[in-house]
Structures are given as structure tokens and as C-alpha cells.
Scaffold this motif. Structure first.
Motif, short mmCIF file in Angstrom:
data_model
loop_
_atom_site.label_atom_id
_atom_site.label_comp_id
_atom_site.label_asym_id
_atom_site.label_seq_id
_atom_site.Cartn_x
_atom_site.Cartn_y
_atom_site.Cartn_z
N UNK A 1 -46.54 -8.82 -0.76
CA UNK A 1 -45.39 -7.94 -0.96
C UNK A 1 -44.14 -8.41 -0.22
N UNK A 2 -44.30 -9.36 0.70
CA UNK A 2 -43.14 -9.91 1.42
C UNK A 2 -42.32 -10.88 0.57
N UNK A 3 -42.93 -11.42 -0.48
CA UNK A 3 -42.31 -12.55 -1.17
C UNK A 3 -41.04 -12.18 -1.95
N UNK A 4 -40.81 -10.90 -2.18
CA UNK A 4 -39.61 -10.53 -2.93
C UNK A 4 -38.34 -10.64 -2.10
N UNK A 5 -38.47 -10.83 -0.76
CA UNK A 5 -37.26 -10.79 0.07
C UNK A 5 -37.33 -11.61 1.36
N UNK A 6 -38.51 -12.02 1.81
CA UNK A 6 -38.63 -12.66 3.11
C UNK A 6 -38.67 -14.18 2.98
N UNK A 7 -37.79 -14.83 3.70
CA UNK A 7 -37.61 -16.28 3.61
C UNK A 7 -38.90 -17.03 3.91
N UNK A 8 -39.66 -16.53 4.83
CA UNK A 8 -40.86 -17.24 5.27
C UNK A 8 -42.04 -17.04 4.34
N UNK A 9 -41.99 -16.05 3.45
CA UNK A 9 -43.15 -15.66 2.66
C UNK A 9 -43.34 -16.54 1.43
N UNK A 10 -44.49 -17.23 1.37
CA UNK A 10 -44.85 -18.10 0.25
C UNK A 10 -46.30 -17.81 -0.15
N UNK A 11 -46.66 -18.23 -1.35
CA UNK A 11 -48.07 -18.13 -1.75
C UNK A 11 -48.96 -18.95 -0.81
N UNK A 12 -48.45 -20.08 -0.37
CA UNK A 12 -49.25 -21.04 0.39
C UNK A 12 -49.52 -20.60 1.83
N UNK A 13 -48.76 -19.64 2.36
CA UNK A 13 -49.00 -19.25 3.76
C UNK A 13 -49.37 -17.78 3.92
N UNK A 14 -49.82 -17.16 2.84
CA UNK A 14 -50.22 -15.76 2.91
C UNK A 14 -51.33 -15.59 3.95
N UNK A 15 -51.18 -14.56 4.77
CA UNK A 15 -52.15 -14.28 5.82
C UNK A 15 -51.83 -14.94 7.15
N UNK A 16 -50.85 -15.81 7.19
CA UNK A 16 -50.50 -16.50 8.43
C UNK A 16 -49.42 -15.72 9.20
#
Length: 233
Positions: free
Chosen positions: A59-74
Motif C-alpha cells: 500500500x506504500x507504493x502509490x506515494x512513497x519513494x522508497x516503496x518497490x515490489x522488490x523491497x516489500x517487507x524491508x
């Protein structure tokens, strides 16, 4: 072309060298704070200390610069630190994967910082950050509400006492008055918050968000920090 050539065209070589000596702490690496941290890194800050105990979610991926599919959970602080070093390898980055609270605050003194950025969501943490920065004599700037808004052009820099409309600013203003804390610089929007068209899991307390609003607030914050460090208006 060297990393800071374009920056030096605006602030001069002396300005670039000055920023290389500065150390800024950023609390919260979400929709607002992630953009703050990256803009400071790209601006040539010599040292950044990052605080965030949260982990990347879908749910972070719509707006957060750091949020990617590849780092989910980190962890967000650790991921942002890695990203910053990929942008500005000369930056001294410290990541604290913690939520800043009154209980753990003594473990993280502010004396080494030249500026503190508050981009957290929790009011109690915002109060703790601002009060401790003031006690340490370190300049601090705080982000007010960026949720439930659609107009990034409405963000501005102001003294907390001069803010209007923003519900979060209203709460924080009351809390700072209780503590007799004055002169709190904030970034806020005069846009009246919208009521979300859809409530997430029926929880009306969770704000809606969109890709282009939190980042705008973060860039305004970063600009204020860099200009203040350079002594520019």
C-alpha cells in the motif's frame, strides 16, 4: 559532469562545501520523509541520520519513494540509506530502524545534528522530536498533514502559530502551547482535507493519499532545510 556541478551554479562552490559539512536527521521515511531524505542527499549533504521502524508494504507504493515490489517487507530507514549511498556515495548515512518515542529518545541525542526534520505521523513522536530539538538548540522543521489532499501547490512554510485549516497543525499547536514552545517552523497546506470516497476496512481514521501530494510537501521541507543551512531566504 561532477555530482554537484549544477548545484554549484546556483549556490557556488562555497555553498556546496558548506553543505558537505552539515548533518541532518530525518524522522520518518514515508510519503513525505522519503522525498526529504532523497532531496537532501541529491543536494550534497555530508551526513544524514534516518529514523523509521516501519517496513515497506504494497500500500506504500502509490506515494512513497522508497516503496518497490522488490523491497516489500524491508525496513524503510535501511532501504533509504542504501538508496542514498547509490546516489551520493560520499554521504555518511546512519539508519536507525526504530520508531522514535519518549522511551527511546535518550538513546538518540540531537547534539550532533545541524538540523532536524520531523516527517512522522504520530503526534506524540512529533512533540518529542520538536521539544528535544528546541532543548538542544537545533533547528527543526515539522511536516503537517499531507493526507486527504489533492493540491500540492497549496503547501507553504509557516510558523505553527500562523497555520490555518490543517487539523494536525491545530492539535500540535495546542500541544506546543501547553509546553510553552514557540517558533516552530512547519510545512502545511491550506487545502481543506477531503473525506475519502472509500474508507479502508471501514476505518475513517486512515487518510487517503495520492502519488503527487506527499512528495511535494517533502520537497518543500528539503528546500527549507537547505536554504536555512546556507543562510538563504
Amino acid at each position: 559532469m561532477p555530482f554537484q556541478d549544477r548545484t554549484a551554479m546556483l549556490i557556488g562552490e562555497d555553498g556546496v562545501r558548506l553543505l558537505e559539512k552539515k548533518h541532518v536527521a530525518v524522522f520518518g521515511l514515508g510519503g513525505v520523509g522519503g522525498y526529504v531524505a532523497e532531496a537532501l542527499a541529491r543536494g550534497g549533504l555530508g551526513a544524514l541520520t534516518l529514523f523509521d521502524g516501519d517496513r515497506v508494504t504494497e500500500s506504500n507504493r502509490n506515494r512513497q519513494l522508497i516503496a518497490l515490489c522488490s523491497n516489500e517487507g524491508k525496513n524503510k530507514a535501511e532501504e533509504m540509506a542504501s538508496r542514498i549511498l547509490d546516489i551520493h556515495p560520499g554521504c555518511h548515512v546512519t539508519a536507525h530502524p526504530v520508531f522514535y518515542t519518549a522511551q527511546n529518545a535518550p538513546a538518540y541525542p540531537f547534539g550532533a545534528f545541524d538540523y532536524v526534520v520531523d516527517a512522522v505521523d504520530m503526534v506524540s513522536a512529533k512533540i518529542e522530536i520538536i521539544v528535544r530539538a528546541k532543548e538542544a538548540g537545533v533547528p527543526v522543521i515539522s511536516s503537517m498533514g499531507a493526507g486527504n489532499k489533492l493540491h500540492p501547490e497549496c503547501f507553504e512554510i509557516a510558523d505553527l502559530e500562523e497555520t490555518e485549516v490543517c487539523p494536525l497543525a491545530r492539535i500540535l499547536r495546542k500541544e506546543m502551547r501547553k509546553r510553552r514552545v514557540r517558533g516552530v517552523k512547519v510545512v502545511y497546506s491550506r487545502e481543506a482535507p477531503l473525506r475519502p470516497a472509500v474508507l479502508h476496512d471501514g476505518d475513517g481514521r486512515l487518510p487517503g493519499s495520492v502519488s503527487f501530494v506527499p512528495g511535494a510537501a517533502g520537497l518543500v521541507l528539503a528546500g527549507a532545510v537547505i536554504r536555512d543551512l546556507l543562510g538563504l531566504s
